[in-house]
Scaffold this motif. Structure first.
Motif, PDB file in Angstrom:
ATOM      1  N   UNK A 114       6.231  -3.997 -12.507  1.00  0.00           N
ATOM      2  CA  UNK A 114       6.598  -2.587 -12.460  1.00  0.00           C
ATOM      3  C   UNK A 114       5.473  -1.789 -11.813  1.00  0.00           C
ATOM      4  N   UNK A 115       5.848  -0.850 -10.983  1.00  0.00           N
ATOM      5  CA  UNK A 115       4.877   0.007 -10.301  1.00  0.00           C
ATOM      6  C   UNK A 115       5.097   1.446 -10.732  1.00  0.00           C
ATOM      7  N   UNK A 116       4.041   2.117 -11.100  1.00  0.00           N
ATOM      8  CA  UNK A 116       4.118   3.525 -11.472  1.00  0.00           C
ATOM      9  C   UNK A 116       3.824   4.361 -10.240  1.00  0.00           C
ATOM     10  N   UNK A 117       4.849   5.036  -9.714  1.00  0.00           N
ATOM     11  CA  UNK A 117       4.693   5.846  -8.514  1.00  0.00           C
ATOM     12  C   UNK A 117       4.585   7.326  -8.851  1.00  0.00           C
ATOM     13  N   UNK A 118       4.206   7.619 -10.086  1.00  0.00           N
ATOM     14  CA  UNK A 118       4.135   8.994 -10.567  1.00  0.00           C
ATOM     15  C   UNK A 118       3.307   9.891  -9.655  1.00  0.00           C
ATOM     16  N   UNK A 119       2.200   9.393  -9.187  1.00  0.00           N
ATOM     17  CA  UNK A 119       1.317  10.215  -8.357  1.00  0.00           C
ATOM     18  C   UNK A 119       1.297   9.721  -6.915  1.00  0.00           C
ATOM     19  N   UNK A 120       2.411   9.156  -6.460  1.00  0.00           N
ATOM     20  CA  UNK A 120       2.465   8.610  -5.105  1.00  0.00           C
ATOM     21  C   UNK A 120       2.187   9.678  -4.056  1.00  0.00           C
ATOM     22  N   UNK A 121       2.741  10.876  -4.240  1.00  0.00           N
ATOM     23  CA  UNK A 121       2.527  11.938  -3.258  1.00  0.00           C
ATOM     24  C   UNK A 121       1.063  12.333  -3.197  1.00  0.00           C
ATOM     25  N   UNK A 122       0.351  12.211  -4.306  1.00  0.00           N
ATOM     26  CA  UNK A 122      -1.067  12.565  -4.326  1.00  0.00           C
ATOM     27  C   UNK A 122      -1.901  11.642  -3.436  1.00  0.00           C
ATOM     28  N   UNK A 123      -1.381  10.454  -3.142  1.00  0.00           N
ATOM     29  CA  UNK A 123      -2.102   9.476  -2.329  1.00  0.00           C
ATOM     30  C   UNK A 123      -1.892   9.692  -0.833  1.00  0.00           C
ATOM     31  N   UNK A 124      -0.953  10.564  -0.470  1.00  0.00           N
ATOM     32  CA  UNK A 124      -0.647  10.805   0.931  1.00  0.00           C
ATOM     33  C   UNK A 124      -1.753  11.659   1.549  1.00  0.00           C
ATOM     34  N   UNK A 125      -2.201  11.247   2.725  1.00  0.00           N
ATOM     35  CA  UNK A 125      -3.185  12.049   3.458  1.00  0.00           C
ATOM     36  C   UNK A 125      -2.457  13.250   4.050  1.00  0.00           C
ATOM     37  N   UNK A 126      -2.775  14.431   3.556  1.00  0.00           N
ATOM     38  CA  UNK A 126      -2.077  15.625   4.025  1.00  0.00           C
ATOM     39  C   UNK A 126      -2.383  15.920   5.493  1.00  0.00           C
ATOM     40  N   UNK A 127      -3.578  15.572   5.960  1.00  0.00           N
ATOM     41  CA  UNK A 127      -3.919  15.771   7.373  1.00  0.00           C
ATOM     42  C   UNK A 127      -3.012  14.923   8.264  1.00  0.00           C
ATOM     43  N   UNK A 128      -2.813  13.658   7.888  1.00  0.00           N
ATOM     44  CA  UNK A 128      -1.944  12.767   8.672  1.00  0.00           C
ATOM     45  C   UNK A 128      -0.506  13.261   8.601  1.00  0.00           C
ATOM     46  N   UNK A 129      -0.059  13.689   7.428  1.00  0.00           N
ATOM     47  CA  UNK A 129       1.295  14.180   7.251  1.00  0.00           C
ATOM     48  C   UNK A 129       1.540  15.402   8.133  1.00  0.00           C
TER      49      UNK A 129
END
Length: 136
Positions: A114-129
């Motif tokens: 099982x993978x907890x993706x609760x904070x998945x968006x927090x791991x996204x580089x906002x500069x790259x996005x």
């Protein structure tokens, strides 16, 4: 209202036929919403984008057309539970539990990852996005 329906319908149909989402509908007001914790730390906030009403209507139109195509052509796997009508992650949990119990009753080994993706968006580089979206 009747005067605006024709141009909006034209915009939606033309954009859909060309496969282009109009740039003017991509603008959003971004509001930080506190997730939890100290209000002084920016990492405790998540961005919420507020879009125009027409943008939301256009998005729903595209969603409906895309979903109809996906349904007619049986593109989605039957095991896709999230974001499906008459389905939910709760239904998935029930079916998973049922399968585990059946297997255990039949003396089969059962395992899970099982993978907890609760904070998945927090791991996204906002500069790259931001670079990928073309927003400056």
């Amino acid at each position: 209202m009747p005067y605006i329906i024709s141009p909006l319908t034209y915009i939606c149909n033309t954009s859909s036929a060309q496969g282009i989402f109009p740039d003017r509908l991509k603008f959003a007001m971004v509001k930080p919403i506190l997730k939890n914790g100290d209000k002084c730390h920016s990492s405790n906030y998540r961005p919420i984008s507020l879009l125009s009403s027409f943008s939301k209507v256009f998005e729903r139109l595209i969603y409906n057309r895309l979903y109809e195509h996906i349904s007619i052509n049986n593109i989605l796997d039957i095991n896709q539970y999230g974001f499906q009508p008459n389905s939910s992650t709760e239904k998935l949990s029930f079916e998973l539990t049922d399968e585990i119990l059946k297997s255990m009753t039949n003396k089969h080994l059962v395992g899970g990852i099982f993978c907890d993706l609760k904070k998945a968006f927090d791991c996204v580089s906002h500069d790259i996005l931001i670079k990928k979206t073309g927003i400056q």
